[in-house]
Scaffold this active site. Structure first.
Site, PDB file in Angstrom:
ATOM      1  N   ASP A  12      36.583  34.406  47.111  1.00 60.04           N
ATOM      2  CA  ASP A  12      35.706  34.916  46.064  1.00 60.04           C
ATOM      3  C   ASP A  12      34.940  36.078  46.664  1.00 60.04           C
ATOM      4  O   ASP A  12      34.211  35.908  47.643  1.00 60.04           O
ATOM      5  CB  ASP A  12      34.721  33.835  45.607  1.00 60.04           C
ATOM      6  CG  ASP A  12      35.426  32.713  44.841  1.00 60.04           C
ATOM      7  OD1 ASP A  12      36.546  32.944  44.358  1.00 60.04           O
ATOM      8  OD2 ASP A  12      34.846  31.616  44.730  1.00 60.04           O
ATOM      9  N   ASP A 131      39.055  28.451  33.453  1.00 58.62           N
ATOM     10  CA  ASP A 131      37.928  27.710  34.030  1.00 58.62           C
ATOM     11  C   ASP A 131      37.538  26.657  33.007  1.00 58.62           C
ATOM     12  O   ASP A 131      37.150  26.992  31.884  1.00 58.62           O
ATOM     13  CB  ASP A 131      36.743  28.646  34.290  1.00 58.62           C
ATOM     14  CG  ASP A 131      37.058  29.680  35.381  1.00 58.62           C
ATOM     15  OD1 ASP A 131      37.983  29.433  36.183  1.00 58.62           O
ATOM     16  OD2 ASP A 131      36.393  30.731  35.417  1.00 58.62           O
TER      17      ASP A 131
END
Lengths: 266, 200
Positions: A12, A131
């Site tokens: 990330d 997600d």
């Protein structure tokens, strides 16, 4: 012999640095993306995923530079996501050396983007990231029985900031039909917790689509990877914190899996 | 030694260029117009669709035929290798037709695309795989595979629902269905061998 299951470290990236949070918040720094990428490549990771997780005005520039630097230094496939809005973003990322792009928000807001991208670049380039968060009420169209009770899975966009009301299972089936080449399914409930993948989420989606599914969110130990492949029927398992902080090196996890009969690139 | 990478206008050629540099070459990325007519090696990369790639090559197919006739060593990667065939189930357009047979789609009972690491079973020796261990894992991303009409073109095979050819060779023509530039050290061995063959 058949297709090997994949171990996929995820980086990330925020302002050019690798960060990691818990349940999508409380980010802390985990290092330089190029260094980590090289290290994972040498440790025989099967693939890498880079997600530019924060929207910032300079995002595109950072992304492009990081993608190029990474591409120069590794020889395994990698996926780039975060802020991909359309064809031009995809072209930039692919021309900088990435193999696939991951789209989430843009696909939810404009589903026709998926067939458009797969027509131009090939469906193998188009990873749809989902997600999802559990909701223990009966408002969802697909109720899944879990050990914690009946629930449905809601899709979130904007890096976990916006609830969409969309059912993750139906959305997965829809994007597969629209031409997605692969699904990256992240459990927001498990993200960064190291409590193991959401196997009910992974399994439900794996059984409903005929494209590869990457399980994501919650990996904390080798057993979690084993469960994702066997119980969750995932094709690949993504993890971040276990690798960044060297809790379980990739070769050790692979050895554990090979010993238990999982097909792996050793 | 001059090696050109042919750019059809879509996708990732940067990684391929970096991988070839590590294998000891210094390739140029060129369009069909810019393609050199006295190059030693040509790489037909593996991005895009059969029809789109052929449209980019257009009427310049003769340029590629001339290079092959003059002994240029050609490596087709994935789609780049599928173009060696005349026709593909993927779409319209007439490929080069240098290797007899056709390009077909995987059966419906496996996940498509075939994406990930799978292994190579060596069928017969070739300089391209010198030093490569049998059953080495390499990286595949494809929905179609080549089905040559003669077995003697096949160097390695791979299983995915069916057994399909993963490396083909025919005189100065080589093709890999996987991506050597994304296949870790196994891929690097193949690219080094290719560079060695071109140098000779």
């Amino acid at each position: 012999m058949t297709l090997a299951k994949r171990i996929v470290p995820c980086l990330d990236v925020d302002h050019g640095r690798v960060v990691k949070g818990i349940n999508f918040v409380n980010l802390r720094s985990a290092g330089d993306p190029v260094e980590l990428a090289q290290r994972y490549c040498e440790a025989r990771a099967d693939e890498l995923v880079f997600l530019d997780i924060t929207a910032s005005p300079e995002k595109r520039k950072i992304l492009e530079r990081v993608v190029r630097d990474v591409a120069e230094n590794i020889n395994i496939p990698f996926t780039v996501g975060g802020g991909i809005r359309g064809e031009d973003d995809v072209r930039m990322v692919l021309c900088s050396g990435a193999d696939k792009v991951s789209v989430n928000t843009a696909a939810v807001e404009e589903p026709r983007l998926i067939p458009r991208l797969s027509k131009i670049f090939g469906s193998q380039c188009v990873v749809v990231a989902i997600d999802a968060k559990r909701r223990y009420d009966s408002e969802g169209p697909v109720i899944v029985k879990t050990t914690e009770g009946d629930c449905w899975f809601e899709v979130y966009t904007y890096g976990g900031r916006k609830a969409t009301g969309l059912d993750a299972i139906l959305w997965a089936q829809k994007v597969a039909k629209l031409g997605a080449g692969e699904l990256l399914v992240t459990s927001m409930d498990r993200d960064g917790t190291e409590k193991g993948y959401d196997l009910e989420l992974t399994l439900t989606i794996s059984e409903k689509v005929n494209i590869p599914v990457i399980a994501s969110g919650g990996a904390g130990k080798p057993e979690n990877f084993y469960d994702a492949f066997t119980i969750g029927k995932a094709d690949a398992a993504l993890a971040a914190s276990v690798f960044h902080y060297d809790k379980f090196p990739i070769p050790l996890i692979k050895k554990y899996l090979v010993e238990r009969g999982i097909e792996m690139r050793p | 030694m001059d090696i050109d990478i042919l750019d059809y206008g879509v996708g990732n050629l940067f990684s391929l260029k970096c991988a070839l540099q590590k294998a000891g070459a210094d390739p140029r990325i060129v369009t069909i117009i810019e393609l050199g007519d006295e190059i030693d090696g040509l790489i037909m990369p593996g991005v895009g669709s059969f029809t789109a790639a052929l449209r980019k090559i257009g009427t310049s197919q003769t340029k590629i035929f001339d290079l092959i006739d003059s002994g240029t060593v050609v490596l087709g990667i994935c789609l780049g290798m599928q173009i060696f065939f005349k026709e593909s189930e993927e779409g319209r357009g007439e490929g080069l037709g240098i290797i007899p047979g056709r390009v077909v789609k995987f059966r419906e009972d496996v996940k498509i695309p075939h994406m990930g690491w799978n292994n190579l079973k060596i069928v017969k020796f070739n300089e391209l795989i010198e030093g490569l261990a049998d059953e080495s894992y390499v990286y595949f991303v494809h929905s179609y595979y080549p089905s040559p009409s003669r077995r003697d073109f096949i160097i390695t095979e791979t299983d995915y629902g069916v057994t399909f050819p993963s490396i083909l060779a025919h005189e100065n023509l080589y093709g890999t269905q996987f991506h050597p530039e994304k296949s870790g050290e196994a891929g690097l061995i193949i690219l080094r061998n290719f560079v060695k063959i071109v140098k000779r």
